[in-house]
Design a protein around this motif. Structure first.
Motif, short mmCIF file in Angstrom:
data_model
loop_
_atom_site.label_atom_id
_atom_site.label_comp_id
_atom_site.label_asym_id
_atom_site.label_seq_id
_atom_site.Cartn_x
_atom_site.Cartn_y
_atom_site.Cartn_z
N VAL A 86 0.83 -1.20 0.00
CA VAL A 86 0.00 0.00 0.00
C VAL A 86 0.87 1.25 0.00
CG1 VAL A 86 -1.74 1.31 1.28
CG2 VAL A 86 -1.90 -1.19 1.16
N ALA A 87 1.89 1.25 0.83
CA ALA A 87 2.74 2.43 0.97
C ALA A 87 3.37 2.84 -0.35
CB ALA A 87 3.83 2.17 2.01
N MET A 88 3.86 1.86 -1.11
CA MET A 88 4.53 2.18 -2.35
C MET A 88 3.59 2.84 -3.36
SD MET A 88 7.57 1.45 -1.62
CE MET A 88 8.43 1.56 -3.19
N CYS A 89 2.31 2.54 -3.25
CA CYS A 89 1.32 3.15 -4.14
C CYS A 89 0.84 4.51 -3.63
CB CYS A 89 0.13 2.21 -4.33
SG CYS A 89 0.50 0.67 -5.17
N VAL A 90 0.41 4.56 -2.36
CA VAL A 90 -0.22 5.79 -1.86
C VAL A 90 0.79 6.91 -1.70
CG1 VAL A 90 -2.11 4.54 -0.76
CG2 VAL A 90 -0.06 5.08 0.59
N ASN A 91 2.05 6.59 -1.38
CA ASN A 91 3.07 7.63 -1.27
C ASN A 91 3.33 8.29 -2.63
OD1 ASN A 91 3.44 7.31 1.49
ND2 ASN A 91 5.22 5.99 1.28
N ASP A 92 3.14 7.53 -3.70
CA ASP A 92 3.26 8.12 -5.04
C ASP A 92 2.09 9.05 -5.34
OD1 ASP A 92 5.65 6.90 -5.63
OD2 ASP A 92 4.82 5.42 -7.00
N LEU A 93 0.89 8.65 -4.91
CA LEU A 93 -0.30 9.46 -5.20
C LEU A 93 -0.27 10.81 -4.50
CD1 LEU A 93 -1.42 6.92 -6.56
CD2 LEU A 93 -3.58 7.31 -5.37
N VAL A 94 0.16 10.81 -3.22
CA VAL A 94 0.10 12.05 -2.44
C VAL A 94 1.09 13.09 -2.98
CG1 VAL A 94 1.83 11.56 -0.63
CG2 VAL A 94 -0.23 12.90 -0.08
N VAL A 95 2.10 12.64 -3.72
CA VAL A 95 3.07 13.55 -4.33
C VAL A 95 2.36 14.57 -5.24
CG1 VAL A 95 4.85 13.61 -6.13
CG2 VAL A 95 5.12 12.10 -4.16
N GLN A 96 1.25 14.17 -5.83
CA GLN A 96 0.50 15.09 -6.69
C GLN A 96 -0.66 15.77 -5.95
OE1 GLN A 96 0.62 11.66 -9.20
NE2 GLN A 96 0.90 12.94 -10.99
N GLY A 97 -0.63 15.64 -4.63
CA GLY A 97 -1.65 16.27 -3.81
C GLY A 97 -2.91 15.45 -3.66
N ALA A 98 -2.88 14.21 -4.13
CA ALA A 98 -4.09 13.39 -4.16
C ALA A 98 -4.30 12.63 -2.85
CB ALA A 98 -4.03 12.40 -5.32
N GLU A 99 -5.55 12.57 -2.45
CA GLU A 99 -5.96 11.74 -1.32
C GLU A 99 -6.27 10.33 -1.86
OE1 GLU A 99 -9.73 11.38 1.81
OE2 GLU A 99 -9.87 12.61 0.00
N PRO A 100 -5.64 9.28 -1.33
CA PRO A 100 -5.98 7.93 -1.77
C PRO A 100 -7.43 7.60 -1.40
CG PRO A 100 -3.89 7.94 -0.60
CD PRO A 100 -4.53 9.28 -0.37
N LEU A 101 -8.17 7.07 -2.37
CA LEU A 101 -9.57 6.74 -2.14
C LEU A 101 -9.80 5.25 -1.99
CD1 LEU A 101 -11.21 9.14 -4.77
CD2 LEU A 101 -10.91 9.52 -2.31
N VAL A 162 -7.87 14.59 -6.35
CA VAL A 162 -7.51 15.91 -5.87
C VAL A 162 -8.33 16.90 -6.68
CG1 VAL A 162 -5.51 15.93 -7.45
CG2 VAL A 162 -5.61 17.56 -5.55
N ASP A 163 -8.85 17.93 -6.02
CA ASP A 163 -9.60 18.94 -6.78
C ASP A 163 -8.65 19.65 -7.74
OD1 ASP A 163 -12.35 18.82 -6.16
OD2 ASP A 163 -11.96 19.63 -4.17
N ARG A 164 -9.20 20.01 -8.89
CA ARG A 164 -8.40 20.50 -10.01
C ARG A 164 -7.46 21.64 -9.63
NH1 ARG A 164 -9.61 19.39 -15.25
NH2 ARG A 164 -11.63 18.61 -14.52
N ASP A 165 -7.93 22.55 -8.78
CA ASP A 165 -7.12 23.72 -8.44
C ASP A 165 -6.08 23.44 -7.35
OD1 ASP A 165 -8.79 23.42 -6.28
OD2 ASP A 165 -9.63 25.44 -6.35
N ALA A 166 -6.00 22.18 -6.91
CA ALA A 166 -5.05 21.85 -5.84
C ALA A 166 -3.99 20.84 -6.27
CB ALA A 166 -5.82 21.29 -4.64
N VAL A 167 -3.94 20.52 -7.56
CA VAL A 167 -2.96 19.54 -8.04
C VAL A 167 -1.54 20.09 -7.86
CG1 VAL A 167 -2.14 18.24 -10.03
CG2 VAL A 167 -4.59 18.61 -9.73
N LEU A 168 -0.65 19.25 -7.32
CA LEU A 168 0.76 19.62 -7.20
C LEU A 168 1.50 19.17 -8.46
CD1 LEU A 168 1.89 18.78 -3.54
CD2 LEU A 168 1.57 21.03 -4.56
N THR A 169 2.05 20.10 -9.19
CA THR A 169 2.78 19.76 -10.42
C THR A 169 4.26 20.10 -10.35
OG1 THR A 169 2.37 21.92 -11.42
CG2 THR A 169 0.70 20.20 -11.78
N GLY A 170 4.67 20.86 -9.32
CA GLY A 170 6.05 21.32 -9.23
C GLY A 170 6.30 22.63 -9.94
N ASP A 171 5.27 23.17 -10.60
CA ASP A 171 5.46 24.40 -11.36
C ASP A 171 5.72 25.62 -10.47
OD1 ASP A 171 2.80 24.22 -10.44
OD2 ASP A 171 2.09 25.61 -11.99
#
Length: 379
Positions: A86-101, A162-171
């Motif tokens: 689980v960790a290897m997957c969810v830690n990747d998702l949160v990098v983009q600001g996403a909450e695992p569902l 993640v809501d569209r205006d909260a995505v983490l892209t690094g920009d």
């Protein structure tokens, strides 16, 4: 004469059904808002609106545990590898600001062991609880002839939002940003092919230069399990009476809740999950063109397991930085004016936090990380 049947061919449908029944309680314990269906159907459903999203972007990821499973199989200890999955997957998702569902697993084995299977799924459920994801489905595949003995493999699939205006892209990353490092729990689930080689070389007294030595190595490490039963040669596990195998199986840390809390506080510009590729290859994945991360390897406490591996395997400092997390499981690029505040947020969520570097203009010819004092830290 009786006719041929599936069980005689090596597939026990009754054992599979028994495992499904045995894990229903674990799956139910992970339920959350948005879950529509339970285990047992052909497909699982999830309601994004019920989960509270108004304009969501879906983020999906898949991963496995890698050859860390060989250590678990050798130790006959299956309770923590599900957390790793689980960790290897969810830690990747949160990098983009996403909450695992929600999360689904794939468990494949040569012959189904219901007890081992239940331990594995219980670990997956624990990882889901830690990350807030619901375990809504999966697949158990019994494949005689594909896997030998007690061997098995695991894969995980996670979807977050993640809501569209909260995505983490690094920009938003900019020159002068501070890099915080969140301490790892140890090796996590990367570099275990090298770990196993270092362990086996230590047992046979040197590198496996010949086919005979390689066979001896595999016999000792993967069959007899002797190498993993010795007392852990590094702290804090040697003081706790833990075996080397137990120390190596410490599960991957899940950073979801602390990272989501920090994002909510504001000032987080990027997150980088330090997985395969280490610090050198993962941080550049979230940096805009023209910028680099200057990282001081002496700025955090390197756990003794990494120092032991480096010493036993005579591993070069750059190889350490490219293979292992070396003590930092998540790098967080933050606005310099918010660094102290965000450090406090992470610490309130139970993280150990180090200020490990800063963002600088990328030097010509550099691939994204200027690593300082690596030889001093791991050489």
């Amino acid at each position: 004469m009786s006719g041929a049947n599936y069980k005689d061919a090596g597939v026990d449908i009754d054992a599979g059904n028994a495992l499904v029944e045995a894990i229903k309680g674990d799956a139910k314990s992970t339920s959350r808002s948005g879950v529509v269906s339970g285990l047992g159907g052909f497909g699982a459903m999830f309601d994004l609106k019920a989960a509270g999203y108004s304009d969501p972007i879906l983020v999906a990821g898949t991963d496995g545990v890698g050859t860390k499973l060989k250590v678990a199989i050798a130790m006959q200890s299956h309770t923590t590898v599900g957390i790793d999955l689980v960790a290897m997957c969810v830690n990747d998702l949160v990098v983009q600001g996403a909450e695992p569902l929600f999360f689904l697993d794939y468990y494949a084995t040569g012959k189904l062991d219901v007890k081992a299977g239940k331990d594995i799924i219980a670990g997956i459920a624990e990882g889901c609880r830690q990350s807030g994801a619901a375990l809504i489905g999966g697949e158990t595949a019994e494949m005689p002839g594909m896997y030998g003995g007690g061997d098995y493999d695991l894969a995980g699939f996670c979807v977050g939002a993640v809501d569209r205006d909260a995505v983490l892209t690094g920009d938003k990353v900019q020159d002068g940003d501070v890099i915080l490092g969140l301490a790892s729990s140890g090796l996590h689930s990367n570099g275990f092919s090298l770990v196993r080689k270092v362990v086996s070389d230590a047992v046979i007294g040197g590198p496996a230069d010949t086919k005979m030595q390689a066979a001896v190595r595999d016999h000792i490490v993967d069959k007899a399990r002797l190498a993993y039963q010795v007392e852990a040669p590094f702290a804090p596990f040697n003081a706790q009476g833990k075996t080397l195998g137990e120390a190596l199986l410490v599960p991957t840390k899940i950073y979801v809740k602390s990272c989501l809390a920090a994002i909510k506080s504001g000032g987080v510009h990027a997150l980088s999950h330090i997985t395969g590729g280490g610090v050198l290859e993962n941080i550049p994945r979230v940096l805009p063109d023209g910028l680099a991360a200057e990282v001081d390897a002496t700025a955090w406490d390197t756990p003794d397991v990494f120092r032991w591996l480096q010493r036993e395997g005579n591993i070069a400092a750059t190889e350490m930085a490219r293979t292992f997390n070396c003590g930092v499981g998540m790098a967080v690029v933050v606005d310099a004016t918010k660094a102290a505040e965000l450090k406090a947020v992470f610490e309130a969520e139970g993280e150990t936090v180090f200020e490990i570097g800063r963002i600088i203009p990328r030097p010509q010819g550099n691939e994204g990380v200027v690593l300082l004092n690596a030889d001093k830290a791991w050489g």
